[in-house]
Design a protein around this motif. Structure first.
Motif: not given
Lengths: 255, 460
Positions: B362-391
């Motif tokens: 979806i992301m690649n379809a809705v933003v111009p080429k090259g505008a999307f940058v991955e953070m590291t780590p990403n996908r399954e290894a991404n870190f939580c935002c810190g608020g998960g589970s309603g804390i």
């Protein structure tokens, strides 16, 4: 004493080990896997899930990926342990001729004995070094130390003890004990036809330590060797996505 | 350590528990009650037993946990957190713990430990990054669920979660929105869209009989993330869906899943399926909410009391948008989202629901080429935002904790140099707004459907 160590304790150890492990696994089977809590990306089928689980098992993939220093100790320790366990069974059964038995046309009996010696010695050393490394890590790494209990160290000491005695018997000819007398003794155990223990103090020490290990095994974290499969069975299981498309919408996916 | 030194969220009052039909368990009965509950769970939930009995304390999870990284408290190492219960479990339910408690690290349960549970199991965001990293796959979230459930039964739960549970029972959503409020807000949003998108008319049908699709938005979208509702409305308008929102279950989240899985979570599932049946819906489509989507996708089939679940498939709006994009049915203008943008993979999408690919399609379809940058780590290894589970606690000590727990996230976002942080999950959004402020990050937070709606080209 030697009657107890040689003819009674081994049976106790075997019974405790086998029934203990069975009992633990029995207990794991009582509770259900209530919800599908598989980790994504999902395997599409059970065969893919099993391949992934075995891959994790053989390579310690997660450690390799996320904790390389731990992988170094853990993988080498375990792989040496597995090969040596197999080696003990084969070498004592065939009196060191296991490689000759496996490839009779290529490997002669003498070669097999030499290989058995060399491979066993190298693995034994790798095993000991890896264990010492893991112990050092547990002591030096503040985070690991914080979550360790006495038993975590005792398990390591026990394994280090077994490995040290084993290596001494390998490396110093004066402490060496050949396959034949041990085979004879073990055959007696298996056939319920008692043969006295070989008169060899280091062997006696190592053998006793191993029996202690077998007895504590079902009541310790060493059960993780089985736990691995039971845990992975829960978190790596197939999931099938429902079909896409919005019923009744003007734009349909399939025209 | 005494209870008042522990970091704990503000507790729900006895009166609030009473409203939910619960009495607080008196202090002198708490220990026995908790042990009884552990005994029940060990006979029912295998993931709990395996987490109790498989850990070798290798410590691989320590650096994997954003909470530990943010606080450096050993009880926030996943293995250490689980040990708060494992020590008790060992003491009462294992041979070695009964015979040699000191040696194997087993401990009697006392009130102090229960207070520690309340502190540390509400610092766990159930993000499952530890399960992803653990060589065995031990899932700390499973233990956190059970610890929180036991605490709830003892009458110990955060004001936030318990008040939300009350709102769920009253209104079917977390924010306590009434039908009148829902309709009012949606009419207002329709007008906003009309104004912003050159007279584009998007209706948000509420409780419409004979609908094919039941859309379940997050109630937070009504107040905090209206653009996510815009996007969903625009998408459904574009594909000409016969859809509705039910005022009885205007909630993609499920706080029951985060504190009381036996009653509140079930209540939401029952409502959901009953509403879908009531309006004749053939499919349920989920809005942007991470834990709620996991609770719907992975738990409804096993939790549902109604036969309906076998008949009504549930998908996520991302799944549907992705399928329409792949089929080439959406005309999208990526130039409308022309900013440097990064994607935060919500934990429940990436590690529990298999969305790492569809979000990127979806992301690649809705933003111009090259505008999307991955953070590291990403996908399954991404870190939580810190608020998960309603804390998402606002009391000062816990707010400070939230900011600490998002240290890792802030670092990841800063490294990308992005201007937009796309976080398609209501809890992530609610956590990232203050994170962006406190860590002084130069980014704006949006959902993913927000961007889809913005890029859709209507020709009529």
């Amino acid at each position: 004493m030697s009657l107890f160590l040689g003819q009674i304790l081994p049976y106790i150890a075997a019974v405790v080990f086998i029934s203990g492990v069975t009992w633990r696994i029995w207990r794991w089977m009582i509770p259900r896997i209530v919800h599908n809590i598989t980790l994504s990306p999902f395997p599409g089928s059970w065969s893919k899930a099993i391949v992934w689980i075995l891959w994790q098992f053989a390579t310690f993939w997660n450690l390799l990926k996320f904790d390389r220093p731990l992988w170094l100790g853990a993988w080498f320790m375990h792989i040496a342990l597995f090969l040596m366990l197999g080696g003990h069974v084969m070498a004592f059964y065939t009196v060191g001729l296991q490689f000759h038995v496996m490839a009779p046309g290529i490997i002669t009996a003498e070669m097999s004995l030499a290989m058995s010696d060399w491979i066993g010695t190298i693995l034994g050393l790798i095993f000991l070094v890896a264990l010492l490394y893991l112990l050092g890590r547990r002591l030096a790494n503040e985070q690991v130390r914080a979550i360790s209990s006495s038993s975590d160290y005792l398990h390591l000491f026990l394994l280090i003890g077994i490995a040290t005695v084993g290596n001494i018997m390998r490396l110093f000819p004066e402490y060496h004990l050949g396959y034949a007398p041990v085979r004879e003794y073990l055959a007696g155990l298996f056939l319920f036809n008692p043969v006295p223990l070989p008169d060899h103090s280091l062997f006696l020490i190592k053998y006793t330590l191993v029996m202690i290990l077998m007895i504590i095994f079902p009541f310790s974290k060493l059960m993780h060797s089985f736990g691995f499969f039971w845990e992975r069975w829960i978190v790596n299981r197939p999931y099938t996505e429902p079909a896409r498309g919005l019923p009744g919408a003007r734009l349909q996916l399939h025209k | 350590m005494s209870a008042n030194e522990l970091r704990q969220p503000k507790r729900a009052s006895a009166a609030l528990f009473k409203k939910l039909g619960m009495d607080l368990v008196p202090d002198n009965e708490k220990v026995a009650a908790a042990i009884g509950h552990i005994d029940d769970f060990r006979l029912k939930v295998r993931s709990f037993v395996m987490a109790m009995e498989t850990c070798v304390k290798c410590g691989a999870c320590a650096e994997a946990c954003h909470t530990y990284l943010g606080t450096r408290d050993p009880n926030n190492i996943p293995a250490g957190r689980v040990d708060l219960i494992r020590k008790v479990y060992k003491r009462y339910f294992t041979v070695q713990g009964q015979l040699f408690p000191g040696l194997v690290g087993a401990q009697d349960l006392d009130l102090e430990t229960i207070e520690k549970w309340y502190s540390y199991f509400y610092q766990c965001s159930e993000c499952r990054r530890c399960a992803h990293v653990c060589p065995f796959g031990i899932d700390t979230a499973e233990v956190t669920f059970i610890a929180r459930q036991i605490l709830y039964w003892l009458g110990i739960a955060p004001q936030l979660h318990t008040a939300t549970a009350d709102a769920i029972l009253r209104t079917g959503n977390h924010m306590g929105l009434t039908k009148a409020g829902i309709i009012d807000t949606l009419e207002f949003l329709s007008e906003e869209i009309e104004e912003e998108y050159d007279g584009l008319k998007v209706d948000f049908p509420v409780d419409k009989p004979d609908s094919d699709i039941l859309y379940v938005p997050s109630s937070a979208d009504f107040m905090l993330n209206p653009r996510t509702l815009f996007g969903a409305g625009q998408f459904f308008k574009y594909v000409g869906a016969n859809w509705t929102i039910s005022s009885e279950i205007t909630e993609a989240g499920n706080f029951g899943y985060l504190s009381d899985q036996t009653r509140i979570q079930r209540e939401m599932v029952t409502r959901l399926l009953a509403e879908a049946k009531k309006y004749g819906c053939k499919k349920i489509v989920w809005g942007e909410c991470g834990h709620g989507w996991r609770a719907a996708k992975m738990y409804v089939p096993t939790l549902a009391d109604l036969v309906a679940v076998k008949q009504i498939p549930i998908t996520h709006i991302h799944d549907e948008v992705e399928a329409y994009i792949k089929a080439g049915l959406l005309e999208l203008d990526p130039k409308r989202n022309d900013s440097k943008i990064t994607l935060h993979d919500p934990c429940n999408y990436a590690r529990a629901c298999g969305h790492a690919d569809n979000m990127r399609t979806i992301m690649n379809a809705v933003v111009p080429k090259g505008a999307f940058v991955e953070m590291t780590p990403n996908r399954e290894a991404n870190f939580c935002c810190g608020g998960g589970s309603g804390i998402l606690f606002d009391d000062p000590g816990m707010y400070q904790f939230r900011i600490e727990a998002s240290n890792k996230k802030a670092e990841q976002v800063r490294e990308t140099g992005a201007e937009i942080l796309c976080a398609p999950c209501s809890i992530c959004k609610a956590q990232l707004y203050p994170m962006v402020k406190e860590h002084k990050l130069p980014v704006e937070v949006f959902g993913l459907i927000d961007l889809v709606g913005h890029a859709l080209v209507f020709r009529e």
